[in-house]
Design a protein around this motif. Sequence first.
Motif, PDB file in Angstrom:
ATOM      1  N   HIS A   1      46.308  -5.984   2.462  1.00  0.00           N
ATOM      2  CA  HIS A   1      45.870  -7.178   1.594  1.00  0.00           C
ATOM      3  C   HIS A   1      45.213  -6.586   0.120  1.00  0.00           C
ATOM      4  N   VAL A   2      45.257  -7.769  -0.701  1.00  0.00           N
ATOM      5  CA  VAL A   2      44.682  -7.445  -1.931  1.00  0.00           C
ATOM      6  C   VAL A   2      43.414  -8.381  -2.129  1.00  0.00           C
ATOM      7  N   THR A   3      42.400  -7.909  -2.503  1.00  0.00           N
ATOM      8  CA  THR A   3      41.043  -8.811  -2.187  1.00  0.00           C
ATOM      9  C   THR A   3      41.016  -9.996  -3.337  1.00  0.00           C
TER      10      THR A   3
ATOM     11  N   GLY B   1      41.306  -5.258  -6.068  1.00  0.00           N
ATOM     12  CA  GLY B   1      42.220  -5.217  -7.218  1.00  0.00           C
ATOM     13  C   GLY B   1      42.584  -6.818  -6.999  1.00  0.00           C
ATOM     14  N   TRP B   2      43.843  -6.973  -8.036  1.00  0.00           N
ATOM     15  CA  TRP B   2      44.430  -8.169  -7.968  1.00  0.00           C
ATOM     16  C   TRP B   2      46.054  -7.912  -8.167  1.00  0.00           C
ATOM     17  N   VAL B   3      46.651  -8.960  -7.499  1.00  0.00           N
ATOM     18  CA  VAL B   3      48.288  -8.595  -7.430  1.00  0.00           C
ATOM     19  C   VAL B   3      48.956  -8.580  -8.723  1.00  0.00           C
ATOM     20  N   ASP B   4      48.321  -9.089  -9.801  1.00  0.00           N
ATOM     21  CA  ASP B   4      49.138  -8.807 -11.086  1.00  0.00           C
ATOM     22  C   ASP B   4      48.438  -8.005 -12.036  1.00  0.00           C
TER      23      ASP B   4
ATOM     24  N   GLY C   1      52.566  -6.647   4.604  1.00  0.00           N
ATOM     25  CA  GLY C   1      51.798  -7.347   3.687  1.00  0.00           C
ATOM     26  C   GLY C   1      51.393  -8.606   4.268  1.00  0.00           C
ATOM     27  N   HIS C   2      50.060  -9.046   3.762  1.00  0.00           N
ATOM     28  CA  HIS C   2      49.709 -10.459   4.032  1.00  0.00           C
ATOM     29  C   HIS C   2      50.811 -11.423   3.827  1.00  0.00           C
TER      30      HIS C   2
ATOM     31  N   ASP D   1      49.984 -18.219   3.277  1.00  0.00           N
ATOM     32  CA  ASP D   1      50.015 -18.936   2.038  1.00  0.00           C
ATOM     33  C   ASP D   1      49.679 -18.033   0.982  1.00  0.00           C
ATOM     34  N   HIS D   2      49.613 -16.626   1.197  1.00  0.00           N
ATOM     35  CA  HIS D   2      49.280 -15.596   0.452  1.00  0.00           C
ATOM     36  C   HIS D   2      50.499 -14.873  -0.317  1.00  0.00           C
ATOM     37  N   THR D   3      50.370 -14.141  -1.329  1.00  0.00           N
ATOM     38  CA  THR D   3      51.346 -13.485  -1.983  1.00  0.00           C
ATOM     39  C   THR D   3      50.849 -11.912  -1.956  1.00  0.00           C
TER      40      THR D   3
END
Length: 206
Positions: free
Chosen positions: A78-80, A140-143, A178-179, A186-188
């Motif tokens: 995951h990423v928070t 962190g963030w996905v982007d 990955g999540h 419903d997560h990326t």
Amino acid sequence: METHGRTPSRRTLLRSGAYLGAAAAGLTTAATTPARADARHDRAAVAYPPTHWIPASTSNYRVSSRPTSYPIDFVVIHVTQETFPDAMKIFQDPAKQVSAHYMVASADGYIGQFVREKDVAWHAGNRDYNNRSIGIEHEGWVDKPEYFTDELYASSAALTAAVCDRYGVPKTRAHIIGHSEVPNADHTDPGKYWDWDRYIDLVKAA
């Protein structure tokens, strides 16, 4: 978000975060009886990186007895989408109904453990996968790929390798997912900037 109790500083957590296998297994004491000495030896062989026990609210996970109650077949990455301290507050807020077993900090690879591995964290958005997985959050963030530091990758890979070794989970993309790959998720996260090839190589090397 509401804070429940005083949040320790990162320095305090790091100074007191010298738990190895015992903390990773959800055990906070280490007696010197022969049986426990043998257990410590077994845990040490799994080579967990240092972690610190920061319990999630008991409203945010389900007590279980894994792997007796459910086999552990997956590690979910995951990423928070939050900072480490803010994600920690979410896990400690009984109204949030969410948790992960571990969270890895971006800057230094620090690992906090929030739910014991024997218990079911609510992280995958899928009851079956929650039952059969260990969830690892990454600050962190996905982007924002700058959050995926060398320290974060190395620390997380060592943790995932230890989990796989403990439960016999294959160190492959079919079992380290990955999540976003959880059915009906419903997560990326962890997103397109997460370097899966690098990560799996690190897990295998660990």
